[in-house]
Design a protein around this motif. Structure first.
Motif, short mmCIF file in Angstrom:
data_model
loop_
_atom_site.label_atom_id
_atom_site.label_comp_id
_atom_site.label_asym_id
_atom_site.label_seq_id
_atom_site.Cartn_x
_atom_site.Cartn_y
_atom_site.Cartn_z
N ARG A 98 9.24 -15.13 -1.68
CA ARG A 98 8.59 -14.38 -0.62
C ARG A 98 7.09 -14.26 -0.87
N ILE A 99 6.30 -14.49 0.19
CA ILE A 99 4.86 -14.24 0.19
C ILE A 99 4.60 -13.14 1.21
N ASN A 100 4.17 -11.98 0.76
CA ASN A 100 3.94 -10.84 1.64
C ASN A 100 2.44 -10.60 1.75
N LEU A 101 1.89 -10.94 2.90
CA LEU A 101 0.47 -10.70 3.15
C LEU A 101 0.25 -9.49 4.05
N ARG A 102 1.24 -9.21 4.90
CA ARG A 102 1.01 -8.21 5.95
C ARG A 102 1.02 -6.78 5.44
N SER A 103 2.11 -6.36 4.81
CA SER A 103 2.17 -4.96 4.38
C SER A 103 1.26 -4.70 3.19
N SER A 104 0.93 -5.75 2.45
CA SER A 104 -0.03 -5.60 1.35
C SER A 104 -1.47 -5.70 1.82
N LYS A 105 -1.63 -5.98 3.13
CA LYS A 105 -2.96 -6.07 3.75
C LYS A 105 -3.85 -7.10 3.03
N THR A 106 -3.23 -8.22 2.67
CA THR A 106 -3.96 -9.29 2.01
C THR A 106 -4.54 -10.25 3.05
N GLU A 107 -5.82 -10.49 2.99
CA GLU A 107 -6.46 -11.43 3.90
C GLU A 107 -6.75 -12.73 3.17
N MET A 108 -6.41 -13.84 3.84
CA MET A 108 -6.65 -15.16 3.26
C MET A 108 -7.35 -16.05 4.27
N SER A 109 -8.24 -16.87 3.78
CA SER A 109 -8.86 -17.88 4.63
C SER A 109 -7.87 -19.00 4.87
N LYS A 110 -8.24 -19.91 5.75
CA LYS A 110 -7.39 -21.08 6.02
C LYS A 110 -7.15 -21.85 4.73
N PRO A 126 0.82 -1.20 0.00
CA PRO A 126 0.00 0.00 0.00
C PRO A 126 0.86 1.25 0.00
N SER A 127 0.23 2.35 -0.36
CA SER A 127 0.96 3.61 -0.38
C SER A 127 1.05 4.17 1.02
N ILE A 128 2.20 3.96 1.66
CA ILE A 128 2.44 4.45 3.01
C ILE A 128 3.64 5.37 2.97
N LYS A 129 3.48 6.56 3.47
CA LYS A 129 4.58 7.50 3.44
C LYS A 129 5.60 7.12 4.49
N PRO A 130 6.87 6.89 4.11
CA PRO A 130 7.88 6.52 5.08
C PRO A 130 8.07 7.61 6.12
N ARG A 131 8.30 7.21 7.36
CA ARG A 131 8.56 8.16 8.42
C ARG A 131 10.04 8.50 8.45
N VAL A 159 16.30 -9.24 -0.49
CA VAL A 159 14.90 -9.69 -0.50
C VAL A 159 14.10 -8.80 -1.44
N GLN A 160 13.30 -9.42 -2.28
CA GLN A 160 12.48 -8.68 -3.23
C GLN A 160 11.55 -7.72 -2.50
N LEU A 161 11.64 -6.45 -2.83
CA LEU A 161 10.72 -5.44 -2.32
C LEU A 161 9.37 -5.64 -3.00
N SER A 162 8.30 -5.74 -2.22
CA SER A 162 7.00 -6.06 -2.79
C SER A 162 6.53 -5.02 -3.81
N SER A 163 7.01 -3.79 -3.66
CA SER A 163 6.62 -2.74 -4.61
C SER A 163 7.06 -3.06 -6.03
N TYR A 164 8.09 -3.90 -6.20
CA TYR A 164 8.55 -4.28 -7.53
C TYR A 164 7.76 -5.44 -8.12
N GLY A 165 6.80 -5.97 -7.38
CA GLY A 165 5.98 -7.06 -7.90
C GLY A 165 6.82 -8.28 -8.24
N TYR A 166 6.60 -8.83 -9.43
CA TYR A 166 7.34 -10.02 -9.86
C TYR A 166 8.59 -9.67 -10.68
N ASP A 167 8.93 -8.40 -10.77
CA ASP A 167 10.15 -7.99 -11.46
C ASP A 167 11.31 -8.05 -10.47
#
Length: 310
Positions: free
Chosen positions: A137-149, A7-12, A85-93
């Protein structure tokens, strides 16, 4: 599965000017001595070069953190071996990770990438392996992705099926600790290494096992020699300068499996806390080893060698 961008989060900024940040980065590691073992590893850091590798238009804006800066920081911290580690902002690139590995070389570099299990070719994995890639890498947290079991278990199965022939690769999971209740039953069946990023992402500090969702699952998972936790990213869970609220959590992780399931990581360049200095946290972590030199070696060096096939 298509992973969403961060998500678009402004760095502190943490109140540091650019000059102050440069000064911090240029400090020589000889100015402090924590007893970090020679040949230690930084098991999670990122390269960001928006001039050479532009970010997608809808990606989170990040300050640049180029390879020369990363190498200076590695010297400062006394962590010469790096896991890009792949930065999630770069997607699959994965170009940033792969180019960094080409420049650093497999003798001191490893990589963690991102890919779509339905599109990746075995030949590509083997080419990446030769460069030093050892995980996805699977990033669910910073992308705020919710998954069921069912969804998280299906996702992990798909990645494990792809990685199993690679023998030494791992799945890196960045997700709230509560989701481990769904992950834990699957661990023995995956038959690949599983790395829980950033302290396994607790919901609150200091640690209260009775109130922490997923804690019992984490304890059970850590009995498996294929499971690791990265001691990293404290600023993601607390902005308090006094780091004592991490003590109970970190010490509990250090006790699990006689300390053989933990690896240290700086999470440089701290994309959500620009200008953050990780050395106070490193100091605390060394203190929490309670003078156990073998534990310190496992945390900063020996476990990483096993995890990253170094």
């Amino acid at each position: 599965m298509t992973m969403p961008l961060e998500p678009s989060i402004k760095p502190r900024s943490w109140g540091f000017t650019n000059d102050q940040r440069s000064s911090r980065q240029l400090r020589c590691s000889s100015t402090w001595n924590l007893g970090i073992p020679k040949g230690s590893w930084d098991s999670h850091m990122h390269i960001i070069d928006t001039e050479k590798y532009p970010l997608p238009e809808n990606a989170k804006r990040s300050h640049d953190a180029k390879l020369p800066q990363a190498l200076i920081n590695a010297t400062r911290l006394g962590l010469p071996n790096l896991v890009f580690v792949q930065l999630s902002s770069y997607g699959y690139d994965n170009t940033t990770v792969l180019d960094a590995l080409k420049q650093v070389g497999p003798s001191r570099g490893r990589g963690v990438v991102a890919f779509d299990t339905g599109r990746i070719e075995p030949q590509t994995l083997h080419e990446w392996h030769d460069l030093g890639v050892r995980g996805v890498r699977i990033n669910l947290r910073s992308s705020k992705t919710e998954m069921s079991k069912a969804e998280i278990q299906s996702t992990l199965r798909k990645y494990a099926e792809v990685l199993r022939p690679m023998k030494t690769w791992s799945i890196g999971l960045y997700a709230d600790m509560a989701i481990l209740d769904h992950v834990q039953p699957l661990v023995p069946k995956l038959q690949v290494k599983l790395v829980l990023e950033h302290l396994a992402s607790p919901s609150g500090l200091p640690l209260d096992p009775a109130q922490q969702p997923g804690w019992e699952a984490l304890e059970a998972m850590m009995d498996n020699p294929r499971v690791y936790v990265k001691v990293s990213g404290p600023y993601l869970f607390s902005r308090e300068q006094n780091l004592d609220n991490f003590e109970s959590l970190v010490k509990a992780l250090l006790r699990m499996r006689r300390g053989e399931g933990v690896v240290f990581a700086s999470d440089w360049p701290h994309t959500q806390a620009q200008g953050y200095d990780i050395t106070p946290f490193m100091t605390k972590v060394v203190e929490w080893c309670d003078g156990d030199e073998e534990l310190r070696k496992r945390l900063f060096r020996d476990n990483a060698r096993v995890l990253w096939d170094a």
